[in-house]
Write an enzyme that holds these catalytic residues in place. Sequence first.
Site, PDB file in Angstrom:
ATOM      1  N   ASP A   1     -79.970  17.830  41.846  1.00 37.76           N
ATOM      2  CA  ASP A   1     -81.412  17.998  41.696  1.00 37.76           C
ATOM      3  C   ASP A   1     -82.073  18.294  43.038  1.00 37.76           C
ATOM      4  OD1 ASP A   1     -81.248  17.447  38.971  1.00 37.76           O
ATOM      5  OD2 ASP A   1     -81.595  15.296  39.253  1.00 37.76           O
TER       6      ASP A   1
ATOM      7  N   TYR B   1     -70.594   9.825  44.250  1.00 35.13           N
ATOM      8  CA  TYR B   1     -71.848   9.900  44.994  1.00 35.13           C
ATOM      9  C   TYR B   1     -71.998   8.676  45.887  1.00 35.13           C
ATOM     10  CZ  TYR B   1     -73.764  13.695  42.073  1.00 35.13           C
ATOM     11  OH  TYR B   1     -73.992  14.900  41.454  1.00 35.13           O
TER      12      TYR B   1
END
Length: 278
Positions: free
Chosen positions: A51, A121
């Site tokens: 994003d 992540y």
Amino acid sequence: MRLRLDLAYDGTAFRGWARQPGLRTVQGTLEAAIARVLGGDPQLVVAGRTDAGVHASGQVAHLDLTPAQQERLAKSRAATAEALAARVNGVLGPYPDVALRRTARAADGFDARFSAVWRRYEYRIADRESGYDPLERVRTTTVKAALDVAAMDAAARSLIGLHDFAAYCKWREGATTIRTLLDFGWHRDDRGILVARVRADAFCHSMVRALVGACAAVGEGRLEVADVAAIRDEGVRTSEVKVLAARGLTLTEVGYPADDQLAARAEQTRAHRRLDAD
């Protein structure tokens, strides 16, 4: 010829990965640079679409070269797949916020998106204990509280496993929210920054930032450790869990099977996607 591209970027000034008309994106920037070297209309396929504002140190993509692009590569100063990265980085200019770390001919059956078996992540939070470091501001979120890292770690570990994470995902029509969370934990680094490392087979939209938001609420004492699993099991998004800022999130690694299993993994993943769409 299919190429594998390993890349990194500072997501601060990008409107996410995916190409969008009139907006600066990672995909659009890279494809334009590759086109200057190889010509044509390069089309990158990425392991995980990040994003706006999200960073990557271990992103992976693939690129299928047309015969004309292969011929141009052979005649260029970047005469091999391995040398292409340096040529593209040169086009991107000095100190770019996206760079190719490596380019190579992909193994047979490799698909950057569908062959992947997991993504990892990292999320970074500065709290009152660590203090604010302006040099870390583009990759670290600030929470103005003293956070209990042990409680946050316990909350994170309670979420591991195969579950429906609808309560921690932004709803998208036709998309499944069932995921296998493989690892999730918190620690403080040598500067005192709280660091989450989270790995799953895949993530739905906003999932990581919602999960770390729930853990931060536990660290502040606004939620109990048991609450984060209870919220997950209820399956409904709640205002008690904030989706933390994109700046703290970095895609650090994508995992793939052995070369002789790449094609089978890609077909298996595509089959699951088709079932999800139905």
